[in-house]
Write a protein that holds these residues in place. Structure first.
Motif, mmCIF file in Angstrom:
data_model
loop_
_atom_site.group_PDB
_atom_site.id
_atom_site.type_symbol
_atom_site.label_atom_id
_atom_site.label_comp_id
_atom_site.label_asym_id
_atom_site.label_seq_id
_atom_site.Cartn_x
_atom_site.Cartn_y
_atom_site.Cartn_z
ATOM 1 N N ARG A 104 38.653 49.130 -6.966
ATOM 2 C CA ARG A 104 38.332 49.560 -8.134
ATOM 3 C C ARG A 104 39.332 48.969 -9.015
ATOM 4 N NH1 ARG A 104 36.063 54.116 -10.393
ATOM 5 N NH2 ARG A 104 34.194 53.367 -8.918
ATOM 6 N N TYR B 80 40.004 48.093 -13.294
ATOM 7 C CA TYR B 80 39.543 48.248 -14.800
ATOM 8 C C TYR B 80 39.970 47.025 -15.650
ATOM 9 C CZ TYR B 80 40.200 52.896 -12.635
ATOM 10 O OH TYR B 80 39.975 54.116 -11.933
ATOM 11 N N GLY C 133 39.242 55.712 -7.760
ATOM 12 C CA GLY C 133 39.532 56.511 -8.864
ATOM 13 C C GLY C 133 40.893 57.164 -8.747
#
Length: 245
Positions: free
Chosen positions: A18, A20, A73
């Protein structure tokens, strides 16, 4: 510049990571900064730091640095339990896996229409180490490393002779190394060891020691020094604009 935020799940050699993404809400393309977090992954202070850098004309990628060891997350709290888990992760993930993460991030950035081919790295705490480590990759032209832990001690797991200090001679880009003199995690002797390695291998680097404690960039906590933090952001922006543009 106003900043827009996206979330991407990037395939790596060790699983999905993940990541960002922060970028100017304007037509690009822009150079990329790989922003490596503390052991706690992308906390609110890290997100704000990435936003600040993106607002100065960069695409900023913040990966989950321990993606193999946590659910997607995961954000660890700034408490003893979070610190213990983060340190456990730090000593469980080999540096070679961070190398393949960096390669995946570079390839992702260069596949985006809003990114130029120019890539730098930046990080705080263990992220400062990972920014330094990322610079071993020849695609990383500039690294801004803030109070980087574990470089001097060569304590992170790796194959023999593949610790970050030993690989310093492979760094081709330019470095900025920032340290807090009152940081208990990297002693005067530890900083001296890193400096001597950079000098002996004739790397291009700027060395800055300031009167500050560890995590002086982390807003919202007692060690935060806002005046120094602003100074570091401005230096990082000028550094990356000079090298990546």
């Amino acid at each position: 510049m106003m900043v827009t935020h996206e979330v991407h799940d990037i395939p790596t050699a060790t699983g999905v990571m993940r990541t960002y993404l922060y970028r100017p809400d304007e037509e690009g393309p822009f150079p990329t900064i790989l922003f490596y977090s503390e052991i706690f992954q992308q906390t609110e202070p890290i997100a704000r730091a990435a936003t600040i850098m993106a607002g100065h004309g960069f695409v900023v990628l913040v990966p989950e640095v321990f993606h193999e060891l946590n659910q997607i997350g995961t954000v660890l709290a700034y408490d003893d339990a979070g610190k213990d888990k983060g340190n456990e992760d730090k000593f469980a993930k080999p540096l070679e896996s961070h190398d393949s993460d960096t390669e995946a991030l570079v390839q992702f950035a260069r596949s985006q229409p809003f990114c130029t081919s120019q890539v730098g790295s930046m990080g705080v705490c263990i992220g400062g180490h990972l920014a330094y480590r990322a610079a071993i990759n020849p695609d990383i032209s500039a690294a801004f490393c803030l109070y980087a832990t574990d470089i001097h001690s060569s304590t992170l797991p790796s194959e023999e002779g593949n610790d970050s200090l030993s690989k310093t001679a492979d760094i081709q880009g330019e470095l900025v190394m920032v340290w807090g003199k009152q940081d208990p995690h990297v002693s005067t002797e530890g900083r001296k060891r890193v400096y001597e390695q950079l000098e002996s291998t004739q790397r291009r680097f700027t060395w800055l020691e300031v009167n500050a404690q560890h995590a002086f960039m982390r807003d919202g906590e007692s060690r935060y020094d806002p005046a120094l933090a602003i100074q570091m952001y401005l230096q990082a922006v000028a550094f990356f604009h000079r090298i990546l543009r």
